[in-house]
Motif scaffolding. Structure first.
Motif, PDB file in Angstrom:
ATOM      1  N   LEU A   1       0.832  -1.202   0.000  1.00  0.00           N
ATOM      2  CA  LEU A   1       0.000   0.000   0.000  1.00  0.00           C
ATOM      3  C   LEU A   1       0.874   1.262   0.000  1.00  0.00           C
ATOM      4  O   LEU A   1       0.594   2.224  -0.738  1.00  0.00           O
ATOM      5  CB  LEU A   1      -0.923  -0.009   1.217  1.00  0.00           C
ATOM      6  CG  LEU A   1      -1.945   1.126   1.315  1.00  0.00           C
ATOM      7  CD1 LEU A   1      -2.927   1.050   0.157  1.00  0.00           C
ATOM      8  CD2 LEU A   1      -2.707   1.060   2.639  1.00  0.00           C
ATOM      9  N   CYS A   2       1.932   1.252   0.806  1.00  0.00           N
ATOM     10  CA  CYS A   2       2.859   2.399   0.841  1.00  0.00           C
ATOM     11  C   CYS A   2       3.520   2.601  -0.520  1.00  0.00           C
ATOM     12  O   CYS A   2       3.638   3.727  -1.005  1.00  0.00           O
ATOM     13  CB  CYS A   2       3.924   2.187   1.914  1.00  0.00           C
ATOM     14  SG  CYS A   2       3.336   2.330   3.605  1.00  0.00           S
TER      15      CYS A   2
ATOM     16  N   GLY B   1       0.794   3.658  -3.293  1.00  0.00           N
ATOM     17  CA  GLY B   1       0.303   5.019  -3.029  1.00  0.00           C
ATOM     18  C   GLY B   1       1.338   6.077  -3.358  1.00  0.00           C
ATOM     19  O   GLY B   1       1.031   7.088  -4.011  1.00  0.00           O
ATOM     20  N   TYR B   2       2.586   5.877  -2.924  1.00  0.00           N
ATOM     21  CA  TYR B   2       3.643   6.856  -3.198  1.00  0.00           C
ATOM     22  C   TYR B   2       3.957   6.910  -4.683  1.00  0.00           C
ATOM     23  O   TYR B   2       4.224   7.989  -5.239  1.00  0.00           O
ATOM     24  CB  TYR B   2       4.897   6.478  -2.401  1.00  0.00           C
ATOM     25  CG  TYR B   2       5.875   7.621  -2.236  1.00  0.00           C
ATOM     26  CD1 TYR B   2       5.745   8.529  -1.198  1.00  0.00           C
ATOM     27  CD2 TYR B   2       6.932   7.784  -3.121  1.00  0.00           C
ATOM     28  CE1 TYR B   2       6.642   9.569  -1.037  1.00  0.00           C
ATOM     29  CE2 TYR B   2       7.845   8.827  -2.975  1.00  0.00           C
ATOM     30  CZ  TYR B   2       7.685   9.714  -1.924  1.00  0.00           C
ATOM     31  OH  TYR B   2       8.575  10.758  -1.779  1.00  0.00           O
TER      32      TYR B   2
END
Length: 594
Positions: free
Chosen positions: A539-540, A543-544
């Motif tokens: 997810l990190c 998203g980034y």
């Protein structure tokens, strides 16, 4: 009022009139040094003049939103203090992260997989880690930058992956800190202490934060002492274990390989073996700290290669040999291996082996060692999380204020965040402590696997870029003994462990004692407790990647210059060869191995 000769002379040496007047006494003209010391101490907390970070959203030279060049420059010129010496790095490498993973967690591994699975899993993870640390050492010697492996992921793989790995690593240590403090408080209960767990938590938390506020040298000295205690204890246990196994105990009973025959070498078959891998990874977590410390080392070219080589001996001696003896002295069917928690020292197979031998008081000594070990890992947790958070801020991947570094090279605000997480340890006094800490462990369970896999992959890409840009391996101040092949082995093995954990998450090993894990709700809960770190990392990253449109780093455009410690390598190698020629044979052999 006329100034005294002493005051006048001190003013002539460059001290201010106000400071000099302030130190005077009403009756004694000899100035006290205390106010000056207090002022110097206060000033040391002020912002370092060299402090700077990469602006978020700044467009780099490549036209992308994320400024890769600025991030590389920020980590290369970080104002962290370079005060760690060779002896600090060596002890961090040898015993810096020996804690509950070895002394207590190995009991759960023995119970779930049996002595053969324990030995196989720890040997394979240890071999993988040898390749990983060698790769990290090669990059850290040539590029001793702040943030180390998360910065390498940003520079050699993808800034979005560097962001995910940085926060993954920081969260791992932020969660480990309260876990280890609670472990230390639980260890005190071994002696039936009437003092509340909350009181011990407060004492240990203040101690750990105080050590880190002294600065990197305070951390280094503390780890030096802690590691010596742990190393002596493990060596002592190995000697004692051999004596007990061959019949040197109080009853003179020869044990040999009795417990490998009955109840057996394996428990739960291949599933039991797979379940031990993640426990082994947790036990080895922190070995990579030697690379993170490179940015604060006075001479990484000289200190790091020695520290990296000693990781091999730490794996062989302190893990493989000691766990072989544990498997010989304690049967996996011993019900005491099922502790009240993963931090319960009473469930330590080291303690159980000593108690089985009927040796009084020595089990208490081993518990003191376990307590020192968990405090050591807590100390490393503050160091690892604070340096990683500061490096993320310097690269524009975390809030700006986290990158604050004072004049003594301390990332004060990042240390403050670590201290704040440490207060979660007060849940030890709550009736919800078991649920809270199970989910906290779930957040950090696979973190080390992702970190080690990223180090190996970054080294593979670093070597390819080095060759693509026409550089020779002779230009590297230190070369990985495992080479690129070792990095491929390390990377693929980490992928296999993640897959094995996925399987164990869905089809868990059923406990021999206690409530079985059955039903949809229980299985789903078990899966997320085992695998929660993986979706958070993804997810990190995604998203980034979407928000900042970060590029995949190409070999031709990778920055292999920013942050390189300037070395006259040919002259350095010549000087070292002359020095080696004067060594006696025993020293040549020792330096080759260590």
């Amino acid at each position: 009022m006329r100034k005294s000769p002493e005051i006048s002379s001190s003013s002539s040496r460059g001290e201010s009139d106000e400071g000099t007047a302030a130190v005077g006494s009403l009756y004694d003209t000899t100035p006290s040094k205390w106010p000056n010391f207090a002022k110097a101490a206060w000033d040391s907390f002020k912002e370092n003049p060299a402090y700077h970070i990469t602006e978020k959203g700044q467009v780099g030279a490549n036209g992308q939103v994320y400024d890769v060049e600025g991030a590389a420059e920020a980590t290369a010129t970080s104002p962290l203090a370079r005060k760690l010496k060779g002896r600090h790095l060596q002890m961090i490498a040898i015993g810096g992260s020996i804690g509950t993973g070895l002394f207590v967690g190995s009991g759960k591994a023995l119970q779930q997989g049996g002595p053969a699975s324990l030995l196989i899993a720890f040997s394979l993870v240890g071999g993988m880690l040898f390749c990983t640390v060698q790769a990290l050492g090669e990059m850290a010697v040539i590029l001793p930058v702040a943030g180390s492996f998360s910065a390498y992921s940003t520079r050699f793989l993808d800034p979005a992956w560097g962001f995910a790995m940085g926060w993954n690593y920081a969260m791992q240590w932020l969660i480990v800190l309260p876990l280890e403090i609670v472990a230390a408080a639980i260890t005190i209960k071994y002696w039936n202490s009437p003092v509340s767990s909350a009181a011990w938590v407060a004492i240990f938390l203040v101690m750990i934060i105080g050590i880190n506020l002294v600065g990197v040298k305070g951390y280094g000295e503390a780890e030096f002492v802690f590691s010596i205690i742990k190393v002596i204890a493990v060596i002592g246990f190995i000697i004692l274990g051999i004596i007990l196994n061959v019949g040197g105990g109080q009853n003179g009973d020869y044990i040999g390989g009795r417990y490998w025959a009955n109840p057996g070498a394996f428990n739960n078959g291949f599933q039991g073996l797979c379940s031990v891998f993640v426990i082994a990874a947790f036990a080895f977590a922190g070995t990579e700290l030697v690379g993170l410390a490179a940015a604060e080392t006075a001479n990484p070219r000289k200190s790091l290669p020695t520290a990296v080589k000693q990781v091999f001996w730490r794996i062989c001696l302190f893990y493989i040999v000691s766990l072989t003896l544990v498997g010989l002295l304690v049967p996996y069917s011993d019900p005491r291996l099922i502790g009240q928690s993963t931090s319960d020292a009473k469930a330590s197979p080291f303690v159980i082996a000593i108690r089985n031998a009927g040796i009084t008081s020595l089990d208490s000594v081993m518990n003191v060692v376990i307590m020192v070990s968990v405090l050591s890992v807590g100390n490393s947790a503050v160091y690892g999380s604070s340096r990683t958070l500061a490096a993320l801020a310097e690269q524009g991947q975390a809030p700006r204020w986290l990158g604050y570094i004072d004049r003594q090279g301390r990332p004060l605000k990042a240390i403050g965040i670590a201290a704040a997480f440490g207060f979660l340890a007060f849940l030890a006094a709550s009736n919800k402590q078991d649920d809270a800490f199970v989910w906290m462990q779930a957040l950090s369970g696979l973190s080390s696997i992702f970190t080690w896999g990223s180090i190996c992959l970054a080294h593979i890409r670093f070597r390819k870029a080095w060759r693509t840009q026409g550089r020779s391996l002779d230009e590297l101040a230190f070369q990985s003994q495992a080479g690129v092949i070792g990095s491929w082995i390390g990377f693929l093995f980490n992928v296999l462990v993640i897959c094995a954990q996925f399987w164990i998450g869905f089809f868990p090993v059923q406990p021999q004692h206690g409530k079985p894990i059955k039903g949809t709700s229980a299985l789903v809960q078990n899966f997320f407790q085992a695998y929660l770190a993986a979706p958070i990392v993804l997810l990190c990253y995604i998203g980034y990647k979407v928000v900042y449109r970060t590029p995949f780093m190409r070999c031709q455009s990778m920055d292999l210059k920013t942050g390189v410690r300037e070395l006259n390598l040919p002259q350095l190698l010549l000087d070292e060869s002359i020095e080696r020629a004067s060594w006696p044979k025993w020293k040549k052999a020792y330096k080759f191995l260590c």
